[in-house]
Design a protein around this motif. Structure first.
Motif, PDB file in Angstrom:
ATOM      1  N   THR A   7       8.441  54.850  10.810  1.00 57.71           N
ATOM      2  CA  THR A   7       7.505  53.545  11.927  1.00 57.71           C
ATOM      3  C   THR A   7       5.908  53.661  12.085  1.00 57.71           C
ATOM      4  O   THR A   7       5.362  55.022  11.840  1.00 57.71           O
ATOM      5  CB  THR A   7       7.954  54.327  12.852  1.00 57.71           C
ATOM      6  N   VAL A   8       5.507  52.327  12.661  1.00 56.90           N
ATOM      7  CA  VAL A   8       4.123  51.702  12.880  1.00 56.90           C
ATOM      8  C   VAL A   8       3.852  51.689  13.620  1.00 56.90           C
ATOM      9  O   VAL A   8       4.991  50.093  14.120  1.00 56.90           O
ATOM     10  CB  VAL A   8       3.516  51.520  11.695  1.00 56.90           C
ATOM     11  N   TYR A  59      14.790  54.567  16.945  1.00 51.30           N
ATOM     12  CA  TYR A  59      15.497  53.265  17.005  1.00 51.30           C
ATOM     13  C   TYR A  59      14.205  52.896  18.180  1.00 51.30           C
ATOM     14  O   TYR A  59      14.097  53.188  18.669  1.00 51.30           O
ATOM     15  CB  TYR A  59      16.964  53.609  18.012  1.00 51.30           C
ATOM     16  N   VAL A  60      14.625  51.440  17.842  1.00 50.25           N
ATOM     17  CA  VAL A  60      13.372  50.506  18.509  1.00 50.25           C
ATOM     18  C   VAL A  60      14.042  49.862  18.989  1.00 50.25           C
ATOM     19  O   VAL A  60      14.873  48.694  19.320  1.00 50.25           O
ATOM     20  CB  VAL A  60      11.826  50.282  17.390  1.00 50.25           C
TER      21      VAL A  60
END
Length: 68
Positions: A7-8, A59-60
């Motif tokens: 993730t970024v 989860y975004v």
């Protein structure tokens, strides 16, 4: 060499961008291209020295908050 996705998080702070990889704890800053390239390099160097952290699903999402 194994490949893995991380993730970024990117956010703008005044006239530069800050990039963070929350799974690893690496970060960088600069214009958007420079910040992402620097984060990629910092993460690669970290992983060369230390084991890959245990993966957990990410989860975004977004939230809407009312305020006065």
């Amino acid at each position: 060499m194994a490949n893995r996705s991380f993730t970024v998080i990117v956010h703008k702070q005044e006239d530069m961008y800050i990039t963070e990889c929350p799974e690893i704890g690496t970060a960088d800053q600069g214009d958007i291209e420079q910040a992402i390239a620097g984060l990629t390099q910092a993460t690669r160097l970290y992983l060369e020295e230390l084991p890959v952290p245990e993966a957990s699903p990410r989860y975004v999402t977004s939230i809407e908050v009312g305020y006065a």
